[in-house]
Motif scaffolding. Structure first.
Motif, mmCIF file in Angstrom:
data_model
loop_
_atom_site.group_PDB
_atom_site.id
_atom_site.type_symbol
_atom_site.label_atom_id
_atom_site.label_comp_id
_atom_site.label_asym_id
_atom_site.label_seq_id
_atom_site.Cartn_x
_atom_site.Cartn_y
_atom_site.Cartn_z
ATOM 1 N N SER A 47 11.779 2.869 -0.559
ATOM 2 C CA SER A 47 12.091 3.658 0.331
ATOM 3 C C SER A 47 11.067 4.119 0.844
ATOM 4 O O SER A 47 10.294 5.021 -0.050
ATOM 5 N N GLY A 48 11.532 4.637 1.895
ATOM 6 C CA GLY A 48 9.800 5.753 2.741
ATOM 7 C C GLY A 48 9.339 4.872 3.511
ATOM 8 O O GLY A 48 7.897 5.377 4.251
ATOM 9 N N CYS A 49 8.673 3.482 2.715
ATOM 10 C CA CYS A 49 7.959 2.302 3.584
ATOM 11 C C CYS A 49 8.345 1.917 4.296
ATOM 12 O O CYS A 49 9.658 1.651 5.088
ATOM 13 N N ALA A 50 7.621 2.017 6.180
ATOM 14 C CA ALA A 50 8.504 0.935 7.190
ATOM 15 C C ALA A 50 8.551 -0.383 6.954
ATOM 16 O O ALA A 50 7.275 -0.629 6.745
ATOM 17 N N GLN A 80 0.772 -1.059 0.083
ATOM 18 C CA GLN A 80 -0.220 0.030 0.150
ATOM 19 C C GLN A 80 1.032 1.017 0.006
ATOM 20 O O GLN A 80 0.757 2.322 -0.641
ATOM 21 N N CYS A 81 1.043 0.919 0.548
ATOM 22 C CA CYS A 81 3.303 2.526 0.903
ATOM 23 C C CYS A 81 3.393 2.703 -0.316
ATOM 24 O O CYS A 81 3.613 4.082 -0.711
ATOM 25 N N MET A 82 3.938 1.914 -0.806
ATOM 26 C CA MET A 82 5.110 1.578 -2.226
ATOM 27 C C MET A 82 3.678 1.910 -3.666
ATOM 28 O O MET A 82 3.942 2.452 -4.272
ATOM 29 N N THR A 83 2.500 2.002 -3.489
ATOM 30 C CA THR A 83 2.074 2.243 -4.614
ATOM 31 C C THR A 83 1.754 3.606 -4.009
ATOM 32 O O THR A 83 1.070 4.711 -5.197
ATOM 33 N N GLU A 84 1.701 4.330 -2.888
ATOM 34 C CA GLU A 84 1.049 5.969 -2.384
ATOM 35 C C GLU A 84 2.611 6.221 -2.680
ATOM 36 O O GLU A 84 2.484 7.681 -3.667
ATOM 37 N N LEU A 85 3.338 5.792 -3.119
ATOM 38 C CA LEU A 85 4.561 6.648 -3.354
ATOM 39 C C LEU A 85 4.970 6.064 -4.350
ATOM 40 O O LEU A 85 6.210 6.914 -4.835
ATOM 41 N N GLY A 86 4.992 5.534 -5.839
ATOM 42 C CA GLY A 86 4.271 5.237 -7.255
ATOM 43 C C GLY A 86 5.505 4.043 -7.637
ATOM 44 O O GLY A 86 5.979 4.586 -8.223
#
Length: 150
Positions: free
Chosen positions: A147-150, A137-143
């Motif tokens: 990196s930036g996903c915990a 989910q984090c990765m899809t939100e960051l494109g």
């Protein structure tokens, strides 16, 4: 032969749709469609009243679609639009007492379904799967970047 990545994405999509449809069947007495109760649930879960635009983004719909949905929910007495105190152009969305009652019903049905469905799942497998889904989910939100996903 179908790749594991394709199998995963198909299973993810079908599971999410199946989950929503199962809850939808449990909520048929509310006479609300899935889009309506999902909108009500998203508003209820927000730490502060979301704007119409924020709500559209969270639900993955276009702003005009969100406006139409909110028009119906306002007419049904489940939500109100309130002027933002900091920006006159922004409308915040809040639940009415009736909307809160609907959310309570949605939450109870979703909690019951969740318990039924997950009761036989190994807690460690559930933790691993949850962490994987949260990372995706984090990765899809960051494109697509991890990196930036915990």
């Amino acid at each position: 032969m179908i790749s594991i990545e394709e199998r995963f994405s198909t299973a993810l999509h079908r599971t999410a749709r199946g989950w929503r449809n199962a809850i939808d069947r449990r909520l048929k007495d509310l006479d609300l469609g899935q889009a309506s109760w999902l909108t009500i649930a998203m508003i209820a879960k927000s730490p502060q009243p979301p704007s119409q635009s924020e709500l559209a983004q969270q639900l993955g719909v276009e702003n005009p679609t969100m406006v139409s949905m909110l028009d119906r929910l306002v007419k049904s007495g489940f939500v109100l639009r309130q002027q933002s105190e900091t920006d006159r152009r922004v409308k915040l969305v809040v639940l009415t007492e009736s909307g809160t009652q609907v959310y309570d019903t949605v939450r109870k049905e979703a909690d019951g379904f969740r318990k039924e469905l997950l009761q036989g799942i190994d807690p460690e497998q559930l933790r691993i799967a949850t962490e994987l889904l949260e990372t995706l989910q984090c990765m899809t939100e960051l494109g697509g970047s991890e990196s930036g996903c915990a």
